[in-house]
Write a protein that holds these residues in place. Structure first.
Motif, PDB file in Angstrom:
ATOM      1  N   LYS A  47       6.265 -41.953 -47.973  1.00 47.86           N
ATOM      2  CA  LYS A  47       6.694 -41.861 -49.376  1.00 47.86           C
ATOM      3  C   LYS A  47       7.223 -40.466 -49.684  1.00 47.86           C
ATOM      4  CE  LYS A  47       3.682 -45.465 -51.186  1.00 47.86           C
ATOM      5  NZ  LYS A  47       2.462 -45.768 -51.933  1.00 47.86           N
ATOM      6  N   GLN A  48       6.537 -39.454 -49.161  1.00 50.04           N
ATOM      7  CA  GLN A  48       6.957 -38.071 -49.376  1.00 50.04           C
ATOM      8  C   GLN A  48       8.345 -37.839 -48.769  1.00 50.04           C
ATOM      9  OE1 GLN A  48       4.251 -35.213 -47.667  1.00 50.04           O
ATOM     10  NE2 GLN A  48       5.812 -33.615 -47.658  1.00 50.04           N
ATOM     11  N   LEU A  49       8.563 -38.335 -47.546  1.00 56.69           N
ATOM     12  CA  LEU A  49       9.861 -38.168 -46.887  1.00 56.69           C
ATOM     13  C   LEU A  49      10.952 -38.919 -47.649  1.00 56.69           C
ATOM     14  CD1 LEU A  49       8.829 -38.467 -43.138  1.00 56.69           C
ATOM     15  CD2 LEU A  49       9.562 -36.398 -44.345  1.00 56.69           C
ATOM     16  N   PHE A  50      10.625 -40.090 -48.173  1.00 53.20           N
ATOM     17  CA  PHE A  50      11.595 -40.851 -48.949  1.00 53.20           C
ATOM     18  C   PHE A  50      12.006 -40.057 -50.192  1.00 53.20           C
ATOM     19  CE2 PHE A  50      12.808 -43.862 -52.251  1.00 53.20           C
ATOM     20  CZ  PHE A  50      13.796 -44.575 -51.597  1.00 53.20           C
ATOM     21  N   GLN A  51      11.027 -39.467 -50.862  1.00 51.84           N
ATOM     22  CA  GLN A  51      11.307 -38.649 -52.049  1.00 51.84           C
ATOM     23  C   GLN A  51      12.232 -37.477 -51.701  1.00 51.84           C
ATOM     24  OE1 GLN A  51      10.503 -38.960 -55.275  1.00 51.84           O
ATOM     25  NE2 GLN A  51       9.421 -40.893 -54.945  1.00 51.84           N
ATOM     26  N   GLU A  52      12.001 -36.868 -50.521  1.00 47.17           N
ATOM     27  CA  GLU A  52      12.843 -35.737 -50.097  1.00 47.17           C
ATOM     28  C   GLU A  52      14.297 -36.161 -49.915  1.00 47.17           C
ATOM     29  OE1 GLU A  52      11.397 -33.584 -46.653  1.00 47.17           O
ATOM     30  OE2 GLU A  52       9.334 -33.700 -47.409  1.00 47.17           O
ATOM     31  N   GLY A  53      14.509 -37.440 -49.575  1.00 48.59           N
ATOM     32  CA  GLY A  53      15.864 -37.919 -49.325  1.00 48.59           C
ATOM     33  C   GLY A  53      16.669 -38.194 -50.580  1.00 48.59           C
ATOM     34  N   ILE A  54      15.997 -38.321 -51.703  1.00 46.70           N
ATOM     35  CA  ILE A  54      16.709 -38.603 -52.951  1.00 46.70           C
ATOM     36  C   ILE A  54      17.562 -37.388 -53.324  1.00 46.70           C
ATOM     37  CG2 ILE A  54      16.452 -39.097 -55.424  1.00 46.70           C
ATOM     38  CD1 ILE A  54      13.839 -40.592 -54.666  1.00 46.70           C
ATOM     39  N   GLY A  55      18.872 -37.623 -53.379  1.00 42.37           N
ATOM     40  CA  GLY A  55      19.813 -36.558 -53.739  1.00 42.37           C
ATOM     41  C   GLY A  55      20.186 -35.628 -52.586  1.00 42.37           C
ATOM     42  N   ALA A  56      19.645 -35.861 -51.373  1.00 39.58           N
ATOM     43  CA  ALA A  56      19.949 -34.998 -50.227  1.00 39.58           C
ATOM     44  C   ALA A  56      21.301 -35.387 -49.619  1.00 39.58           C
ATOM     45  CB  ALA A  56      18.850 -35.126 -49.174  1.00 39.58           C
ATOM     46  N   ASP A  57      21.862 -34.478 -48.795  1.00 34.04           N
ATOM     47  CA  ASP A  57      23.124 -34.795 -48.122  1.00 34.04           C
ATOM     48  C   ASP A  57      22.878 -35.835 -47.019  1.00 34.04           C
ATOM     49  OD1 ASP A  57      22.497 -33.518 -45.569  1.00 34.04           O
ATOM     50  OD2 ASP A  57      22.710 -31.621 -46.652  1.00 34.04           O
ATOM     51  N   ILE A  58      23.958 -36.383 -46.484  1.00 33.15           N
ATOM     52  CA  ILE A  58      23.877 -37.501 -45.535  1.00 33.15           C
ATOM     53  C   ILE A  58      23.146 -37.111 -44.247  1.00 33.15           C
ATOM     54  CG2 ILE A  58      26.118 -37.105 -44.433  1.00 33.15           C
ATOM     55  CD1 ILE A  58      24.783 -40.544 -45.381  1.00 33.15           C
ATOM     56  N   LYS A  61      19.465 -37.105 -44.941  1.00 35.30           N
ATOM     57  CA  LYS A  61      18.995 -38.483 -45.083  1.00 35.30           C
ATOM     58  C   LYS A  61      18.839 -39.159 -43.724  1.00 35.30           C
ATOM     59  CE  LYS A  61      20.557 -39.490 -49.746  1.00 35.30           C
ATOM     60  NZ  LYS A  61      21.502 -40.165 -50.611  1.00 35.30           N
ATOM     61  N   LYS A  62      19.796 -38.904 -42.824  1.00 30.49           N
ATOM     62  CA  LYS A  62      19.706 -39.500 -41.481  1.00 30.49           C
ATOM     63  C   LYS A  62      18.478 -38.967 -40.741  1.00 30.49           C
ATOM     64  CE  LYS A  62      24.448 -40.860 -40.421  1.00 30.49           C
ATOM     65  NZ  LYS A  62      24.201 -42.207 -39.927  1.00 30.49           N
ATOM     66  N   MET A  63      18.228 -37.676 -40.857  1.00 31.21           N
ATOM     67  CA  MET A  63      17.059 -37.078 -40.204  1.00 31.21           C
ATOM     68  C   MET A  63      15.768 -37.663 -40.779  1.00 31.21           C
ATOM     69  SD  MET A  63      18.426 -33.124 -39.883  1.00 31.21           S
ATOM     70  CE  MET A  63      16.808 -32.457 -40.048  1.00 31.21           C
ATOM     71  N   LEU A  64      15.738 -37.759 -42.100  1.00 30.32           N
ATOM     72  CA  LEU A  64      14.552 -38.316 -42.754  1.00 30.32           C
ATOM     73  C   LEU A  64      14.357 -39.792 -42.372  1.00 30.32           C
ATOM     74  CD1 LEU A  64      14.902 -36.697 -46.298  1.00 30.32           C
ATOM     75  CD2 LEU A  64      13.154 -36.180 -44.585  1.00 30.32           C
ATOM     76  N   ALA A  65      15.466 -40.522 -42.277  1.00 33.84           N
ATOM     77  CA  ALA A  65      15.389 -41.937 -41.905  1.00 33.84           C
ATOM     78  C   ALA A  65      14.767 -42.090 -40.515  1.00 33.84           C
ATOM     79  CB  ALA A  65      16.768 -42.587 -41.954  1.00 33.84           C
ATOM     80  N   GLN A  66      15.172 -41.225 -39.582  1.00 28.42           N
ATOM     81  CA  GLN A  66      14.606 -41.279 -38.231  1.00 28.42           C
ATOM     82  C   GLN A  66      13.110 -40.964 -38.248  1.00 28.42           C
ATOM     83  OE1 GLN A  66      16.010 -42.415 -35.407  1.00 28.42           O
ATOM     84  NE2 GLN A  66      17.683 -42.938 -36.789  1.00 28.42           N
ATOM     85  N   GLU A  67      12.754 -39.981 -39.044  1.00 30.89           N
ATOM     86  CA  GLU A  67      11.341 -39.599 -39.151  1.00 30.89           C
ATOM     87  C   GLU A  67      10.518 -40.736 -39.771  1.00 30.89           C
ATOM     88  OE1 GLU A  67       8.858 -35.670 -40.588  1.00 30.89           O
ATOM     89  OE2 GLU A  67      11.056 -35.601 -40.626  1.00 30.89           O
ATOM     90  N   ILE A  68      11.077 -41.368 -40.803  1.00 31.32           N
ATOM     91  CA  ILE A  68      10.389 -42.489 -41.450  1.00 31.32           C
ATOM     92  C   ILE A  68      10.246 -43.660 -40.469  1.00 31.32           C
ATOM     93  CG2 ILE A  68      10.603 -44.264 -43.253  1.00 31.32           C
ATOM     94  CD1 ILE A  68      11.808 -42.026 -45.059  1.00 31.32           C
TER      95      ILE A  68
END
Length: 197
Positions: A47-58, A61-68
């Motif tokens: 959930k924390q990583l998802f929140q970090e992705g809101i409004g972030a550059d692409i 978001k891709k890095m966060l998606a891999q981590e999630i």
């Protein structure tokens, strides 16, 4: 010889001691609590990583998606471990109850039936039935029912209950039903299943 070594042997129920079973129950309860805590922490991190992705550059978001996705895989493995440990815990709890009532079960003749059942079949039966908090007559009735009824019938009842619970949760989460309504449905489902039995 440890408690796990006794499973799978003919008449293993005779050889199990109440003290060993209670020690195993504590070990499994601690393991379940640890796994639940781990699963909750992973969920919180996702959930924390998802929140970090809101409004972030692409790229972010891709890095966060891999981590999630990695955390999701870890969570699924922990959940599988949790499910296995939960089944083991149910088995041990039921074995403790059976051992506590050993003398009474011998008088009813049910003990002989339990001791002579194939170990795998006994394990599966004791995983599927819930003897905790039941009176002796209910325990005898439940144990008899498990050995008399077809395993497929028993699994079908379990699967229907699980499907109904999942459906109720999904409806609440989607806002299609309120919590009280879903709880009422689930409670009435439990009553219906008990009446069928």
């Amino acid at each position: 010889m440890g408690i796990r070594d006794m499973f799978g042997r003919k008449n293993f129920i005779e050889k199990l001691s109440l003290r060993e079973l209670q020690a195993e129950e504590i070990r499994l309860r601690n393991r379940l609590e640890r796994l639940k805590k781990d699963i909750d922490q992973i969920e919180k991190k996702k959930k924390q990583l998802f929140q970090e992705g809101i409004g972030a550059d692409i790229l972010k978001k891709k890095m966060l998606a891999q981590e999630i996705k990695g955390l999701d895989m870890e969570q699924k493995l922990k959940l599988k471990d949790f499910t296995t440990a939960q089944k083991q815990y149910t088995l041990i709890k039921n074995l403790i109850i059976v051992k506590k009532y050993e003398q009474e079960l011998r008088k009813t003749g049910l003990w002989e039936k339990l001791a002579n059942v194939e170990p795998e079949q006994l394990e599966q039966a004791l995983i599927k039935v819930n003897l905790d908090g039941k009176e002796f007559d209910e325990i005898v009735s439940n144990l008899n029912r498990v050995f008399e009824m077809e395993v497929a019938e028993f699994e079908e009842t379990e699967d229907q209950t699980e499907r109904e619970l999942m459906k109720a949760w999904a409806q609440v989460e989607a806002g299609e039903a309120d919590v009280e309504e879903a709880v009422e449905k689930v409670v009435s489902l439990d009553k219906d299943l008990e009446e069928e039995e």
